[in-house]
Design a protein around this motif. Structure first.
Motif, PDB file in Angstrom:
ATOM      1  N   CYS A   1      -2.459  -4.756   2.461  1.00 41.79           N
ATOM      2  CA  CYS A   1      -3.858  -5.008   2.127  1.00 41.79           C
ATOM      3  C   CYS A   1      -3.971  -6.450   1.625  1.00 41.79           C
ATOM      4  O   CYS A   1      -3.380  -6.800   0.594  1.00 41.79           O
ATOM      5  CB  CYS A   1      -4.340  -4.039   1.054  1.00 41.79           C
TER       6      CYS A   1
ATOM      7  N   TYR B   1      -5.182  -6.764  -1.984  1.00 41.63           N
ATOM      8  CA  TYR B   1      -4.124  -6.447  -2.943  1.00 41.63           C
ATOM      9  C   TYR B   1      -3.186  -7.634  -3.107  1.00 41.63           C
ATOM     10  O   TYR B   1      -2.711  -7.905  -4.211  1.00 41.63           O
ATOM     11  CB  TYR B   1      -3.332  -5.227  -2.492  1.00 41.63           C
TER      12      TYR B   1
ATOM     13  N   ARG C   1      -7.030   5.825   2.621  1.00 41.29           N
ATOM     14  CA  ARG C   1      -7.613   4.812   3.504  1.00 41.29           C
ATOM     15  C   ARG C   1      -7.798   5.347   4.922  1.00 41.29           C
ATOM     16  O   ARG C   1      -8.815   5.086   5.560  1.00 41.29           O
ATOM     17  CB  ARG C   1      -6.728   3.569   3.547  1.00 41.29           C
TER      18      ARG C   1
ATOM     19  N   ARG D   1      -2.513   5.061   1.405  1.00 42.01           N
ATOM     20  CA  ARG D   1      -2.587   5.058   2.872  1.00 42.01           C
ATOM     21  C   ARG D   1      -3.333   6.281   3.388  1.00 42.01           C
ATOM     22  O   ARG D   1      -4.142   6.190   4.317  1.00 42.01           O
ATOM     23  CB  ARG D   1      -1.187   5.014   3.472  1.00 42.01           C
TER      24      ARG D   1
ATOM     25  N   MET E   1      -9.994  -0.213   7.366  1.00 39.78           N
ATOM     26  CA  MET E   1      -9.302   0.793   6.557  1.00 39.78           C
ATOM     27  C   MET E   1      -8.157   1.422   7.340  1.00 39.78           C
ATOM     28  O   MET E   1      -7.061   1.624   6.799  1.00 39.78           O
ATOM     29  CB  MET E   1     -10.283   1.871   6.092  1.00 39.78           C
TER      30      MET E   1
ATOM     31  N   THR F   1      -5.285  -1.282   7.630  1.00 41.87           N
ATOM     32  CA  THR F   1      -4.504  -1.457   6.406  1.00 41.87           C
ATOM     33  C   THR F   1      -3.647  -0.230   6.124  1.00 41.87           C
ATOM     34  O   THR F   1      -2.554  -0.352   5.581  1.00 41.87           O
ATOM     35  CB  THR F   1      -5.391  -1.755   5.194  1.00 41.87           C
ATOM     36  N   SER F   2      -4.119   0.926   6.500  1.00 40.87           N
ATOM     37  CA  SER F   2      -3.335   2.142   6.345  1.00 40.87           C
ATOM     38  C   SER F   2      -2.124   2.134   7.265  1.00 40.87           C
ATOM     39  O   SER F   2      -1.021   2.517   6.866  1.00 40.87           O
ATOM     40  CB  SER F   2      -4.207   3.367   6.640  1.00 40.87           C
TER      41      SER F   2
ATOM     42  N   VAL G   1       0.855  -1.181   0.000  1.00 36.90           N
ATOM     43  CA  VAL G   1       0.000   0.000   0.000  1.00 36.90           C
ATOM     44  C   VAL G   1       0.891   1.230   0.000  1.00 36.90           C
ATOM     45  O   VAL G   1       1.712   1.419   0.889  1.00 36.90           O
ATOM     46  CB  VAL G   1      -0.943   0.008   1.224  1.00 36.90           C
TER      47      VAL G   1
END
Length: 71
Positions: free
Chosen positions: A57, A60, A13, A10, A48, A51-52, A5
Motif C-alpha cells: 500500500c 502505508y 481490502r 488483505r 483495493m 493492494t490486496s 499489508v
C-alpha cells in the motif's frame, strides 16, 4: 518496495474492492447509475484489489505503517 499489508488487512481490502466493483457494474442502485459514482467506485475497487493482491500500500509506505507480522 517491501510488503506492508497483513493478512486481515488483505482480506478486508479484497472484500471491499469486490463489493465496490459489484456496486459499480452489477447493482441496480440509482446512486451508481451516475457516471461519477459508478467509475469512482470502480477505480477505488480496482485499487483495493490491487493492494490486496500485491501486499503493498503506497499510503502505508508514506506514513510508515505496516499491518503484517512477517515484514
Amino acid at each position: 518496495m517491501t510488503a506492508n499489508v497483513g493478512t486481515i488487512d488483505r482480506i478486508l481490502r479484497a472484500a471491499i474492492g469486490a463489493v465496490l466493483f459489484y456496486l459499480a457494474f452489477l447493482s441496480s442502485l440509482t446512486l451508481f447509475a451516475t457516471p461519477l459514482f459508478k467509475y469512482s467506485a470502480a477505480v477505488i475497487g480496482v485499487v483495493m484489489l490491487a493492494t490486496s493482491t500485491l501486499k503493498i500500500c503506497p499510503i502505508y509506505s508514506v506514513l510508515g505503517l505496516k499491518t503484517c507480522r512477517e515484514c
